[in-house]
Design an enzyme around this catalytic site. Sequence first.
Site, short mmCIF file in Angstrom:
data_model
loop_
_atom_site.label_atom_id
_atom_site.label_comp_id
_atom_site.label_asym_id
_atom_site.label_seq_id
_atom_site.Cartn_x
_atom_site.Cartn_y
_atom_site.Cartn_z
N HIS A 51 8.17 0.23 -0.90
CA HIS A 51 7.74 0.82 0.38
C HIS A 51 7.62 2.35 0.25
CE1 HIS A 51 9.81 -2.69 2.75
NE2 HIS A 51 8.52 -2.95 2.60
N ARG A 110 -3.33 -0.13 -3.44
CA ARG A 110 -1.87 -0.18 -3.41
C ARG A 110 -1.42 -0.99 -4.63
NH1 ARG A 110 1.98 -4.21 -0.28
NH2 ARG A 110 3.95 -3.22 -0.83
N ASN A 139 -5.32 -3.60 -0.46
CA ASN A 139 -3.94 -4.04 -0.65
C ASN A 139 -4.00 -5.53 -0.99
OD1 ASN A 139 -1.29 -4.74 -0.47
ND2 ASN A 139 -0.95 -3.88 1.58
N ARG A 164 14.30 -12.41 3.33
CA ARG A 164 15.10 -12.09 2.13
C ARG A 164 16.53 -11.77 2.51
NH1 ARG A 164 10.88 -7.89 0.70
NH2 ARG A 164 9.16 -9.09 -0.17
N GLU A 172 0.68 3.18 6.15
CA GLU A 172 0.57 3.14 4.69
C GLU A 172 -0.89 3.31 4.25
OE1 GLU A 172 3.38 -0.27 5.01
OE2 GLU A 172 3.85 0.28 2.94
#
Length: 412
Positions: free
Chosen positions: A194, A105, A20, A255, A398
Amino acid sequence: MTIPNTEDATPAAGRVLVLNSGSSSLKYQLLDMRDQSRLASGLVERIGEETSRLVHTPLAGGGGESRERTGRIPDHDAALRAAAEELAADGLGLDSPELAAIGHRVVHGGLRFTEPTVITDEVLTEIERLVPVAPLHNPANITGIRTARALRPDLPQVAVFDTAFHTTMPEYAARYAIDVETADAHRIRRYGFHGTSHAYVSRKTAALLGHAPEDVNVIVLHLGNGASASAVAGGRCVETSMGLTPLEGLVMGTRSGDIDPAVTFHLKRVAGMSADEIDVLLNKKSGLVGLCGDNDMREIRRRIDEGDARAALAFDIYVHRLKKYIGAYSAVLGRVDAVVFTAGVGENSAPVREAAIAGLEELGLVVDADLNAVRSSSPRLISPDYARVAVAVVPTDEELEIAGQTFALVDN
Ligand code: AMP
């Protein structure tokens, strides 16, 4: 059918290295898909700075002490080579015949990549073509792929896209209501992110309820530092809260989530900010951190307990947005079988779960205070037996999902 001679057979390659690559970091995990065990994990951070740091943790056979390297690691190429050295020191080098594939990823797969994909030169070129829609994310992913291919050119490399699970969204959910020609010319639409987490957690939730994924409708709330919601109908995503970029939707650690787009014109015209400054403001200095100075929910709860009004308001804004999405997605799905919380905040913050569900009895949603207070790393229900809709906590994974999707493509 031929029956394999198990005495002579060498063990089939069953390991998958998951990579990742972030803009200045590289996370990795080595898994053995024959028993889904983890053999090692690691993180290289601050790549390109003088203060780079690699932390490698052996996990095989009960695990071992983490090892740390500090000092400048100039780029992702050097980072992956350093990680490969650490793996080799544990006897898990990239040259091992047991390594079946490397799973990457990749943040943005656009409309082209709806499934995990074996990386060829042509696929890599396509991922590069998506850089304009994911300028912050795809370049690092591409560097990680290039380096991994240089280290093991013979090994299958698979791209698992964050956007793929959301490509089933109907056109009326994926399009913004802006001029169609402009949108299409610049590939502006809602992609969602996601995706590996939403796919994994919605499937696990169906299993927790004792049903096949095709038979349940689930609202997934992935609440980490980044946060997103999705509505999953019969195993297919029909709506999600992130859009062209991961900025849209829920209030996140740093965010803003949803905001009137005119705020950006206002900041430019009235506050004299540049596009880059507004980008940093909304992506890095907003959300919980912008509202109260902290983005860690543990710290925010501690401040609330001490009577801090700013922390309390930040919490209320965060929860209010969540409630709006639960209501909206209940309407989108029509029938909801479960609302499920996952990721750092969703898995660990009982107060967030309680507050987000409070007052939603009319939607069939109730949380049992005792069940909600249980700390566990297993999937579990936190709603009482009588509730019409299940409320669940399902830890996301994940890396396991990426490794599983990668292995499924190369295991033959
Ligand atoms: P993630 O991005 O999924 O790793 O989630 C990271 C976030 O999870 C942190 O910023 C915290 O806000 C939150 N978090 C982690 N552990 C806890 C905890 N024990 N209680 C509340 N929030 C937590």
